[in-house]
Enzyme design. Structure first.
Site, short mmCIF file in Angstrom:
data_model
loop_
_atom_site.label_atom_id
_atom_site.label_comp_id
_atom_site.label_asym_id
_atom_site.label_seq_id
_atom_site.Cartn_x
_atom_site.Cartn_y
_atom_site.Cartn_z
N ASP A 122 -9.70 -5.53 -4.20
CA ASP A 122 -9.19 -4.59 -3.20
C ASP A 122 -10.20 -3.46 -3.02
OD1 ASP A 122 -7.71 -2.33 -2.02
OD2 ASP A 122 -5.93 -3.57 -2.33
N SER A 164 0.84 -1.19 0.00
CA SER A 164 0.00 0.00 0.00
C SER A 164 0.88 1.25 0.00
CB SER A 164 -0.96 -0.05 1.18
OG SER A 164 -2.00 0.89 1.02
N HIS A 215 -7.40 -5.93 0.38
CA HIS A 215 -6.22 -5.12 0.75
C HIS A 215 -5.52 -5.64 2.01
CE1 HIS A 215 -4.00 -1.44 -0.14
NE2 HIS A 215 -4.00 -1.10 1.14
#
Lengths: 276, 276
Positions: free
Chosen positions: B222, B146, B254
């Site tokens: 995600d 991320s 995610h």
């Protein structure tokens, strides 16, 4: 039953679910990893019982079980360690009350109303999960860590025929004779230590024994090893001439770094029993 | 440097250490997994940069990296995501300030004094770890998740020759063009978006490019995929005709369940570069 979360994981699904438990009279939360094979029909299931202070979540995110369970096509069930809630009794100590159910059916006030973790694991949760998920009740094994290792061993010996194999990571081996046990068994079951015997893996091994494969790992540098007393269980296992693998692992402590290190071994061990 | 904890883990050692950072002017904490091979001499090292809200700890306990790093004989370094402390500026939002350093050197008040995460990762922490641990500075690779995937990509492109390979899990690919980026780059670097270009993987890919192997995984499900913009990076990579593996993984979100699922692939990918 309510779905709290579902995440794709190693080709399968890591779910978290909540249900009203008859055994505890509370809502209970559990994690369940289903390998992709569960899409095609019932798969074997490994119960993972957690230790003091843990919820369903700790092992689910830190023990690294899903990688190996996916490889073997085995589901892993992560129950909570006690009933919880504002209406449920608790204790200021970390090792009694919520987060510390010890996998017994409490008979003493104030615990008796909700602290029925033996029934929850042995009767209540199985009814639910075998009804709702593609799990094969004929192929169950059990493991656990610390207090959960104690639970795995006592449930395996207390429910003969239920499990195909049992293992434990750093289990509390002889609770009726140590500080991780006497206090809790006394609080939950009362002062008559005869009542404690079926919740003591060493005494169960002496009195009842085990007819399924057994694997136990404990860290030789476990900071709690004097409370765990692996020597007591080892003595009882060897005296019974039981086939078993009991290991002390050099340098390892009580943490999930220890558990995750040996998780592959444990899941391979259970897979052999579950697929034989 | 102070040792916070050291646990045996997959035959090696999972440590947590704290040191005074010149770059941030604060104490910083990091995790370091050393495989057993580090006892015999310097080993390759994989940097793992974490995402928003994370400390050094999240990936260290949840990403499952140690199993595969141990298999490959690779160390894994888990830095924190920002300076921390009562004297360090913060913001009420989870995505700005502490836990959200974005791997830049802030130039704007109130961030400029401490938020020097680029220098911390690029200069400060390397000096320390290559001095104190058996790590080979000639064999470094980098990955992240991320915001940490953004950091891995921008550091790899901004420090040519430093890393042998780069990968990312669900990276923020085009921060200067999205809600995970414009706010932070504006706050840390000021309103002139020309200053942001070297902290935007898509723009760096267009402007600078990359000459080491690249692997990027993103979950097709995600929940933040519109913020991540994998399509922007993919367009830039393909337009440059760069050898790279860019994957969308069906059903994955995610979470660390996604990261841990593909960790073996990423560590194998880096091992190939680190041992070639």
């Amino acid at each position: 039953m309510e779905t709290i979360s579902e995440n794709a994981c190693f080709g399968g699904l890591q779910g978290v679910y909540r249900h009203a438990s008859k055994a505890t009279g509370t809502d209970m939360t559990f994690g369940l990893f289903l390998p992709v094979e569960a899409q095609d029909g019932p798969v074997p299931v490994l119960w993972y019982l957690s230790g003091l202070t843990c919820t369903h979540e700790n092992a689910m995110v830190k023990a690294g079980a899903q990688a190996w369970a996916a490889e073997q096509g085995i589901a892993v069930l992560f129950p909570d360690t006690s009933p919880r809630g504002a209406d449920v009794p608790d204790d200021d100590a970390y090792d009694l009350g919520q987060g510390a159910g010890f996998y017994v059916n409490a008979t003493q006030a104030p615990w008796a109303q909700h602290f029925k973790m033996w029934d929850y694991i042995a009767e209540d949760l199985p009814v639910l999960v075998f009804d709702r998920f593609a799990l094969d009740p004929q192929r169950q094994s059990i493991t656990g860590h610390s207090m959960g290792g104690h639970g795995a061993l006592t449930l395996a010996m207390g429910l003969p025929g239920r499990f195909r194999s049992v293992s434990a990571f750093a289990p509390i081996c002889h609770p009726s004779n140590g500080d991780w046990g006497r206090k809790q068994l006394g609080a939950y079951l009362g002062p008559d230590s005869a009542e404690w015997a079926k919740h003591d893996a060493t005494l169960m091994m002496r009195n009842v024994g085990l007819d399924i494969p057994l694997l136990v790992d404990t860290g030789a540098s476990d900071q709690f090893i004097d409370l765990l007393q692996p020597e007591a269980l080892a003595q009882a296992v060897m005296a019974r001439r039981l086939p078993a693998t009991l290991r002390l692992q050099k340098g390892y402590d009580h943490s999930y770094f220890f558990v995750s290190t040996f998780m592959e071994d444990h899941i391979s061990f259970h897979a052999e029993a579950l697929y034989s």
